[in-house]
Design a protein around this motif. Structure first.
Motif, PDB file in Angstrom:
ATOM      1  N   ALA A 294       0.825  -1.214   0.000  1.00 53.93           N
ATOM      2  CA  ALA A 294       0.000   0.000   0.000  1.00 53.93           C
ATOM      3  C   ALA A 294       0.860   1.264   0.000  1.00 53.93           C
ATOM      4  O   ALA A 294       0.537   2.251  -0.660  1.00 53.93           O
ATOM      5  CB  ALA A 294      -0.953  -0.009   1.194  1.00 53.93           C
ATOM      6  N   GLU A 295       1.977   1.222   0.729  1.00 57.21           N
ATOM      7  CA  GLU A 295       2.860   2.388   0.803  1.00 57.21           C
ATOM      8  C   GLU A 295       3.502   2.679  -0.552  1.00 57.21           C
ATOM      9  O   GLU A 295       3.589   3.837  -0.985  1.00 57.21           O
ATOM     10  CB  GLU A 295       3.931   2.137   1.862  1.00 57.21           C
TER      11      GLU A 295
ATOM     12  N   GLU B 153       2.357   1.646  -3.550  1.00 56.46           N
ATOM     13  CA  GLU B 153       1.309   2.045  -4.500  1.00 56.46           C
ATOM     14  C   GLU B 153       1.011   3.537  -4.363  1.00 56.46           C
ATOM     15  O   GLU B 153       0.907   4.252  -5.365  1.00 56.46           O
ATOM     16  CB  GLU B 153       0.044   1.228  -4.279  1.00 56.46           C
ATOM     17  N   LYS B 154       0.880   4.018  -3.140  1.00 51.19           N
ATOM     18  CA  LYS B 154       0.617   5.440  -2.898  1.00 51.19           C
ATOM     19  C   LYS B 154       1.787   6.295  -3.392  1.00 51.19           C
ATOM     20  O   LYS B 154       1.590   7.307  -4.076  1.00 51.19           O
ATOM     21  CB  LYS B 154       0.377   5.678  -1.409  1.00 51.19           C
ATOM     22  N   PHE B 155       3.004   5.893  -3.051  1.00 47.22           N
ATOM     23  CA  PHE B 155       4.193   6.638  -3.463  1.00 47.22           C
ATOM     24  C   PHE B 155       4.277   6.738  -4.985  1.00 47.22           C
ATOM     25  O   PHE B 155       4.509   7.814  -5.542  1.00 47.22           O
ATOM     26  CB  PHE B 155       5.459   5.974  -2.906  1.00 47.22           C
TER      27      PHE B 155
ATOM     28  N   LYS C 198       1.916   6.353  -7.271  1.00 51.90           N
ATOM     29  CA  LYS C 198       0.811   7.141  -7.827  1.00 51.90           C
ATOM     30  C   LYS C 198       1.144   8.628  -7.749  1.00 51.90           C
ATOM     31  O   LYS C 198       0.970   9.369  -8.723  1.00 51.90           O
ATOM     32  CB  LYS C 198      -0.477   6.839  -7.074  1.00 51.90           C
ATOM     33  N   GLU C 199       1.637   9.070  -6.588  1.00 49.49           N
ATOM     34  CA  GLU C 199       1.995  10.485  -6.421  1.00 49.49           C
ATOM     35  C   GLU C 199       3.191  10.867  -7.296  1.00 49.49           C
ATOM     36  O   GLU C 199       3.175  11.902  -7.964  1.00 49.49           O
ATOM     37  CB  GLU C 199       2.296  10.776  -4.955  1.00 49.49           C
TER      38      GLU C 199
ATOM     39  N   PRO D 264       1.158   4.296 -13.355  1.00 53.46           N
ATOM     40  CA  PRO D 264       0.550   3.681 -12.170  1.00 53.46           C
ATOM     41  C   PRO D 264       0.006   2.275 -12.403  1.00 53.46           C
ATOM     42  O   PRO D 264       0.056   1.442 -11.518  1.00 53.46           O
ATOM     43  CB  PRO D 264      -0.566   4.657 -11.803  1.00 53.46           C
TER      44      PRO D 264
END
Length: 146
Positions: free
Chosen positions: A40-41, A43-45, A47-48, A138
């Motif tokens: 999850a960490e 994926e978020k990184f 995407k940003e 992404p």
């Protein structure tokens, strides 16, 4: 003797992951850093980070910028002289194994391999040219290891 030594490497404990680099080159990739992250960490990184990229930007520069600015990993190690790695998984969950290599032609190979140690097929994860992240977007940056 080598076959016996290599066969012991594939006996995984439930809280570990191991594998190697299996690249087209004949030399094993020794000293490559392999890092473990929460899925999850990452994926978020990603995407940003990928949302800020200008169209037509150099992919090698993008890959190096992303890999140089990753969050702090849960665990990391370096491959041995034969290209093998082994990491202890500190907690349950979904994970990403990451590494990158700058090749002879300055082409960067990047891996974000997703896996779950709870998967019944949990076994060694090898870094190959086929499971490298070919498109830094992404939807394509993370590759399922199984």
């Amino acid at each position: 003797i080598r076959n016996l030594r290599d066969s012991t490497r594939t006996q995984l404990e439930p809280n570990e992951i191991q594998g190697s680099f299996i690249l087209n080159s004949t030399q094993p990739k020794s000293g490559a850093k392999v890092a473990l992250f929460r899925r999850a960490e990452i994926e978020k990184f990603l995407k940003e980070a990928l949302s800020k990229i200008e169209p037509g930007a150099d992919e090698t520069a993008i890959a190096l910028n992303i890999t140089n600015n990753l969050p702090f990993p849960l665990a990391s190690t370096a491959t041995d002289s034969e290209g093998f790695y082994r990491l202890e998984i500190p907690e349950p969950g979904e994970f990403i194994l990451h590494t990158n290599i700058v090749g002879d032609s300055s082409k960067t190979l990047v891996w974000f391999l997703a896996f779950s140690p709870d998967d019944p097929q949990h076994g060694p994860i090898h870094f190959t040219e086929k499971n490298a992240s070919n498109l830094l977007s992404p939807d394509f940056a993370i590759v399922e290891a199984r």
